[in-house]
Design a protein around this motif. Structure first.
Motif, mmCIF file in Angstrom:
data_model
loop_
_atom_site.group_PDB
_atom_site.id
_atom_site.type_symbol
_atom_site.label_atom_id
_atom_site.label_comp_id
_atom_site.label_asym_id
_atom_site.label_seq_id
_atom_site.Cartn_x
_atom_site.Cartn_y
_atom_site.Cartn_z
ATOM 1 N N GLY A 9 0.818 -1.202 0.000
ATOM 2 C CA GLY A 9 0.000 0.000 0.000
ATOM 3 C C GLY A 9 0.852 1.252 0.000
ATOM 4 N N LEU A 10 1.971 1.213 0.741
ATOM 5 C CA LEU A 10 2.898 2.340 0.762
ATOM 6 C C LEU A 10 3.531 2.550 -0.606
ATOM 7 C CD1 LEU A 10 4.518 4.513 2.285
ATOM 8 C CD2 LEU A 10 6.183 2.718 2.900
ATOM 9 N N ILE A 11 3.931 1.436 -1.256
ATOM 10 C CA ILE A 11 4.508 1.528 -2.608
ATOM 11 C C ILE A 11 3.502 2.165 -3.570
ATOM 12 C CG2 ILE A 11 5.314 0.195 -4.597
ATOM 13 C CD1 ILE A 11 6.518 -1.804 -2.661
ATOM 14 N N GLU A 12 2.238 1.743 -3.470
ATOM 15 C CA GLU A 12 1.215 2.298 -4.363
ATOM 16 C C GLU A 12 1.021 3.790 -4.109
ATOM 17 O OE1 GLU A 12 -3.142 1.145 -6.152
ATOM 18 O OE2 GLU A 12 -2.526 0.268 -4.247
ATOM 19 N N ASP A 13 1.048 4.186 -2.828
ATOM 20 C CA ASP A 13 0.898 5.611 -2.492
ATOM 21 C C ASP A 13 2.057 6.434 -3.035
ATOM 22 O OD1 ASP A 13 -1.466 5.146 -1.186
ATOM 23 O OD2 ASP A 13 -0.561 5.000 0.813
ATOM 24 N N LEU A 14 3.270 5.863 -2.989
ATOM 25 C CA LEU A 14 4.455 6.595 -3.440
ATOM 26 C C LEU A 14 4.559 6.667 -4.955
ATOM 27 C CD1 LEU A 14 7.124 5.239 -0.920
ATOM 28 C CD2 LEU A 14 6.042 7.498 -0.930
ATOM 29 N N THR A 15 3.856 5.774 -5.647
ATOM 30 C CA THR A 15 3.903 5.782 -7.119
ATOM 31 C C THR A 15 2.613 6.357 -7.681
ATOM 32 O OG1 THR A 15 3.210 3.453 -7.096
ATOM 33 C CG2 THR A 15 5.559 3.901 -7.287
ATOM 34 N N TRP A 16 1.564 5.526 -7.713
ATOM 35 C CA TRP A 16 0.296 5.983 -8.292
ATOM 36 C C TRP A 16 -0.369 7.065 -7.452
ATOM 37 C CZ3 TRP A 16 -0.094 4.914 -13.056
ATOM 38 C CH2 TRP A 16 0.355 3.694 -13.553
ATOM 39 N N GLY A 17 -0.076 7.062 -6.142
ATOM 40 C CA GLY A 17 -0.780 7.984 -5.256
ATOM 41 C C GLY A 17 -0.571 9.458 -5.557
ATOM 42 N N TRP A 18 0.690 9.865 -5.781
ATOM 43 C CA TRP A 18 0.901 11.314 -5.956
ATOM 44 C C TRP A 18 1.980 11.679 -6.958
ATOM 45 C CZ3 TRP A 18 5.799 13.155 -4.807
ATOM 46 C CH2 TRP A 18 6.617 12.308 -4.076
ATOM 47 N N SER A 19 2.840 10.751 -7.322
ATOM 48 C CA SER A 19 3.985 11.159 -8.135
ATOM 49 C C SER A 19 3.958 10.663 -9.579
ATOM 50 C CB SER A 19 5.290 10.658 -7.486
ATOM 51 O OG SER A 19 5.293 9.226 -7.419
ATOM 52 N N LEU A 20 3.524 9.433 -9.800
ATOM 53 C CA LEU A 20 3.746 8.801 -11.092
ATOM 54 C C LEU A 20 2.922 9.434 -12.212
ATOM 55 C CD1 LEU A 20 5.308 6.689 -12.581
ATOM 56 C CD2 LEU A 20 3.598 4.992 -11.948
ATOM 57 N N ILE A 21 1.651 9.704 -11.937
ATOM 58 C CA ILE A 21 0.804 10.274 -12.992
ATOM 59 C C ILE A 21 1.313 11.647 -13.432
ATOM 60 C CG2 ILE A 21 -1.511 11.166 -13.507
ATOM 61 C CD1 ILE A 21 -2.652 8.798 -11.992
ATOM 62 N N PRO A 22 1.637 12.567 -12.504
ATOM 63 C CA PRO A 22 2.225 13.840 -12.964
ATOM 64 C C PRO A 22 3.524 13.659 -13.742
ATOM 65 C CG PRO A 22 1.480 14.036 -10.698
ATOM 66 C CD PRO A 22 1.371 12.588 -11.055
ATOM 67 N N ILE A 23 4.368 12.706 -13.321
ATOM 68 C CA ILE A 23 5.631 12.471 -14.023
ATOM 69 C C ILE A 23 5.363 11.969 -15.440
ATOM 70 C CG2 ILE A 23 7.692 11.015 -14.094
ATOM 71 C CD1 ILE A 23 7.744 11.146 -11.044
ATOM 72 N N LEU A 24 4.433 11.033 -15.584
ATOM 73 C CA LEU A 24 4.090 10.514 -16.900
ATOM 74 C C LEU A 24 3.564 11.621 -17.812
ATOM 75 C CD1 LEU A 24 2.371 7.162 -15.858
ATOM 76 C CD2 LEU A 24 4.317 7.339 -17.412
ATOM 77 N N VAL A 25 2.741 12.501 -17.239
ATOM 78 C CA VAL A 25 2.191 13.611 -18.029
ATOM 79 C C VAL A 25 3.292 14.586 -18.433
ATOM 80 C CG1 VAL A 25 0.632 15.590 -17.998
ATOM 81 C CG2 VAL A 25 -0.106 13.412 -17.003
ATOM 82 N N ILE A 26 4.106 15.001 -17.457
ATOM 83 C CA ILE A 26 5.171 15.978 -17.727
ATOM 84 C C ILE A 26 6.180 15.429 -18.715
ATOM 85 C CG2 ILE A 26 7.126 17.205 -16.687
ATOM 86 C CD1 ILE A 26 5.395 17.413 -14.114
ATOM 87 N N PHE A 27 6.575 14.156 -18.537
ATOM 88 C CA PHE A 27 7.554 13.575 -19.440
ATOM 89 C C PHE A 27 6.968 13.396 -20.832
ATOM 90 C CE2 PHE A 27 10.278 9.892 -20.864
ATOM 91 C CZ PHE A 27 11.418 10.672 -21.046
#
Length: 492
Positions: A9-27
């Motif tokens: 659950g912590l891994i999911e929060d650190l990836t999909w939770g707040w960081s990964l989607i913005p990174i995918l969009v920005i990149f």
């Protein structure tokens, strides 16, 4: 068990939770701008893959079209029917606009990652090829990063080969039970037998199956959506206005307004088309093409088919129906899509939708298996290990279909897919200059009047390429030596 769940659950929060989607969009935006909007530049060339003139001359090889259809089969799944409905329920009609936006950006990301997978692919010696993010990590970044490739492979196998295949088996059996009354045991046995027949045939049989299944699946669903649009053609302009107005807050359909529409649209688009997640490049690497960018363009087309076409079909079926009430609680997911379709064309359409779900789920299963096979090849090449993997996946599909509660065991799928995406994004960020080099090579050949550009690996002596994977000779150039591989340290 609770501790393990908390960890993932912590891994999911650190990836999909707040960081990964913005990174995918920005990149994705960064790639789009730095590449000169490459997905728009070559949009017309994407349709060439459908022509028989552009297929491989080797009957044993996987053609660009077959690789496209396998990847479309993987990208297009239950999420295109149920997931879009959930996005509209939670984010309103505006979610559809942001789903389109992220697809246009994701087309550039998919082009780059798939081109890199093609560039660094390796020949199997039998007319087929293997590659993907693990390949461009090892051969592009260097052997010192093999640990990162192994981490990627473990996550790929856990998420797709096991986790998502259990869910797809469950989706397949659930649809058959709810609409046709078929017991899950029989559905599970049928699915396991058919899946076993295909996976034991390897990538060639997977590609041949996809060449038949995917066109039926896609054209059938698109045809039904077109029928719905024609029946409601006078309401279409109003629906399009609602999508745009809700996306920018001119009209508010659900609580959260623009924020809800943006979040749901981006999340659904990224989960659906998988651009940047590092899964589709494994299939892209199997194609026998003249230039890496050719398959990159083809995989960009795959994102377009998945999100702009298939997901939009579901969106219009829902938004043109009286069943959907903005902001209202109640039905969502596949039930919303099903009831919306019934309201348009009658009760018989629920059986059509069940058939569509079955094909979507099955195409995803064979795609997910191949990702597992590719992941295994990074860790070991022992034939016995491949046999164990095939048996294990057939068992997972059967258990997912017959025991709905069994899918709860694979709660780690989304978190490890987040790790998978982070590893892949790190790799393509580091290799983006290489991607620009082959993009410029492709453009230079087009400017020189070459209708179908060809990669000559000798023009890239500093890259660790497998020369035997690029046997299409350029005009006037000597054929490369069979089996020759030029390491990055070799002289020009």
């Amino acid at each position: 068990m609770e501790l393990i769940r908390s960890f993932f659950g912590l891994i999911e929060d650190l990836t999909w939770g707040w960081s990964l989607i913005p990174i995918l969009v920005i990149f994705g935006v960064f790639i789009t701008v730095m590449s000169g909007f490459v997905q728009l530049e070559f949009f017309g060339r994407m349709f060439r893959v459908l022509s028989s003139k552009n297929q491989s001359g080797d009957p044993n090889a996987i053609s660009a079209r077959e690789a496209l259809l396998v990847s479309v089969g993987g990208r297009v799944g239950g999420g295109n029917i149920a997931g879009v409905a959930v996005a509209i329920t939670l984010g309103g009609p505006g979610a559809v606009f942001w789903m389109w936006a992220i697809a246009l950006v994701g087309m550039a990301t998919s082009l780059v990652e798939s081109s890199l997978a093609q560039l660094y692919k390796r020949s199997n010696g039998d007319g087929t090829f293997r590659g993907g993010p693990a390949g461009y990590i090892i051969y592009g970044l260097g052997a010192q990063y093999r640990w990162l490739a192994v981490l990627y492979a473990v996550c790929l196998m856990a998420a797709f080969a096991f986790g998502f295949n259990a869910f797809q088996g469950n989706t397949f059996a659930g649809a058959a039970e709810d609409s046709l009354g078929i017991d899950r045991l029989w559905t599970g046995l049928f699915l396991a037998v058919i899946a076993g027949f295909i996976v034991y045939g390897g990538i060639r049989r997977i590609a041949k199956a996809a060449d038949v299944i995917i066109p039926i699946m896609a054209f059938g669903y698109i045809g039904m959506a077109l029928l719905v649009i024609i029946l409601n053609i006078t309401e279409l302009p109003g629906v399009l206005w609602t999508i745009v107005a809700n996306a920018f807050g001119i009209e508010e359909a659900v609580s959260g307004g623009v924020g809800a529409a943006l979040a749901q649209g981006l999340r659904r688009g990224l989960f659906s088309n998988e651009a940047g997640l590092g899964s589709a490049p494994n299939v892209a690497a199997t194609a026998d093409v003249r230039h890496p960018l050719s398959q990159g363009i083809t995989q960009s087309f795959s994102v377009f088919i998945d999100t702009i076409i298939i997901c939009s079909c579901t969106a219009f079926i829902i938004l043109l129906s009286p069943v959907y009430v903005p902001g209202a609680e109640g039905i969502d997911g596949v039930a919303l899509t099903q009831q919306s379709l019934v309201s348009h064309v009658g009760e018989w359409s629920q059986y059509f939708l069940t058939f569509a779900v079955l094909l979507f789920a099955f195409s995803s299963i064979i795609y997910n298996y191949y990702l597992g096979e590719t992941a295994l090849s990074v860790m070991t090449r022992q034939p016995a290990a491949l046999h164990v993997l095939r048996v294990a996946i057939i068992a997972v599909v059967f258990l997912g279909a017959t025991a709905p509660g069994a899918t709860a065991v694979f709660f780690f799928s989304d978190p490890v897919m987040g790790v998978l995406a982070v590893v892949n994004l790190m790799a393509i960020m580091m290799l983006f200059p290489v991607a620009l080099r082959i993009l410029n090579d492709f453009r230079a050949q087009l400017r020189a009047g070459v209708a179908r550009p060809v990669l000559d690996p000798r023009n890239f002596p500093d890259l660790d390429l497998d020369y035997s994977a690029w046997t299409h000779a350029t005009s006037g150039a000597a054929a490369p030596v069979e089996g020759e591989t030029r390491p990055s340290s070799a002289p020009a």
